[in-house]
Design an enzyme around this catalytic site. Structure first.
Site, PDB file in Angstrom:
ATOM      1  N   GLU A  43       0.855  -1.187   0.000  1.00  0.00           N
ATOM      2  CA  GLU A  43       0.000   0.000   0.000  1.00  0.00           C
ATOM      3  C   GLU A  43       0.895   1.243   0.000  1.00  0.00           C
ATOM      4  OE1 GLU A  43      -3.814   1.568   2.606  1.00  0.00           O
ATOM      5  OE2 GLU A  43      -2.150   0.638   3.662  1.00  0.00           O
ATOM      6  N   LYS A 114     -10.194   0.282  -1.914  1.00  0.00           N
ATOM      7  CA  LYS A 114     -10.210  -0.105  -0.498  1.00  0.00           C
ATOM      8  C   LYS A 114     -11.536   0.284   0.156  1.00  0.00           C
ATOM      9  CE  LYS A 114      -7.427   0.599   3.714  1.00  0.00           C
ATOM     10  NZ  LYS A 114      -6.320   1.414   4.264  1.00  0.00           N
ATOM     11  N   CYS A 157      -4.645  -3.610   3.421  1.00  0.00           N
ATOM     12  CA  CYS A 157      -4.296  -3.184   4.773  1.00  0.00           C
ATOM     13  C   CYS A 157      -5.407  -3.379   5.817  1.00  0.00           C
ATOM     14  CB  CYS A 157      -3.819  -1.730   4.739  1.00  0.00           C
ATOM     15  SG  CYS A 157      -2.870  -1.236   6.210  1.00  0.00           S
TER      16      CYS A 157
END
Length: 270
Positions: A43, A114, A157
């Site tokens: 990321e 995300k 993440c």
């Protein structure tokens, strides 16, 4: 699906786009020279700086990041994941935190925005409000079906704390779960490894987790320990705390063995 080597890259990204891309290329080259055919970048691989700078440079970062991924994939004849970079969302003043999977021909295979944003007060005194500049994705992440590499599921993440997202990926047939991250130093110490192992074990999948490490700007520090984990939860490779790579073999026979010995996905009630 065949046996092959995969690499999870570990970087210390800074507020300098070209410097970051040069670092990424060096580590991709290292991974390929060791035989990697599937390579994941963490990321924020192309930029990690103040939120205002991420927004003001958003168009340039998005363009250069995508061009870089396609160039690297074609040059090295690999499948590559750019684990997260900002892509401006029209007329919102915000960006999507975007993961992008590219094939050796430079063609886009899968894209994911995300969904879970990191709005957290960390015990070390730092406060993170990802939603101040990032728009949450509204679609569940995709699985890319590959006869050679296995079925690849995407995430980013903070998603790792939401097991239902990975259950969705395993329901869709994922063999490999990508978890590119920039985990904070404090939360990483306590939660990074155990969460990744849990996602691997409960879904009987390989986990490939590229990571950020070290100090990036101001007080922003990340944990490192990019890892590759097998479907039993065994850590096959760990990049430690310095920029580098974790590289390991992805084996269809291991997937079959674990799923035969521990057929938990077949035993689900809910």
């Amino acid at each position: 699906m065949k046996s092959y080597l995969a690499a999870a890259i570990q970087m210390t990204t800074v507020p300098d786009l070209q410097k970051n891309l040069a670092q990424a290329e060096e580590l991709i080259d290292l991974a390929v020279r060791q035989g990697a055919e599937l390579v994941g970048l963490p990321e924020n691989f192309s930029f990690m700086g103040e939120e205002k700078d991420k927004l003001s440079l958003g168009d340039a970062i998005a363009f250069e990041s995508e061009k870089f991924l396609k160039t690297m994939a074609q040059r090295y004849q690999i499948t590559i994941l750019g684990g997260g970079f900002p892509v401006p969302v029209d007329s919102t003043g915000k960006v999507y935190n975007t993961a992008l999977l590219i094939d050796p021909n430079g063609q886009e295979l899968a894209r994911y925005h995300k969904a879970h944003l990191f709005d957290v007060n960390v015990p070390d005194g730092n406060t993170y409000r990802e939603s101040s500049t990032v728009m949450a994705g509204t679609q569940l992440p995709p699985v890319y079906f590959s006869e050679k590499l296995g079925n690849i599921g995407l995430s980013v993440c903070y998603d790792v704390r939401f097991p239902e997202l990975y259950r969705h990926l395993s329901d869709k047939g994922a063999d490999i779960l990508f978890v590119p991250a920039a985990f904070t130093a404090l939360t990483g110490k306590d939660h990074w490894q155990v969460l990744l192992q849990a996602r691997a074990i409960e879904n009987t999948c390989y986990v490939i987790a590229p990571a950020q490490t070290g100090t990036h700007y101001a007080r922003r520090q990340t944990y490192g320990h990019a890892v590759i984990i097998d479907p039993w939860g065994t850590i096959l490779a760990d990049a430690g705390e310095q920029p580098g790579i974790a590289i390991a073999e992805i084996k269809p026979t291991r997937l079959e063995q674990v799923r035969r010995q521990m057929p938990s996905l077949q035993h689900r009630v809910f």
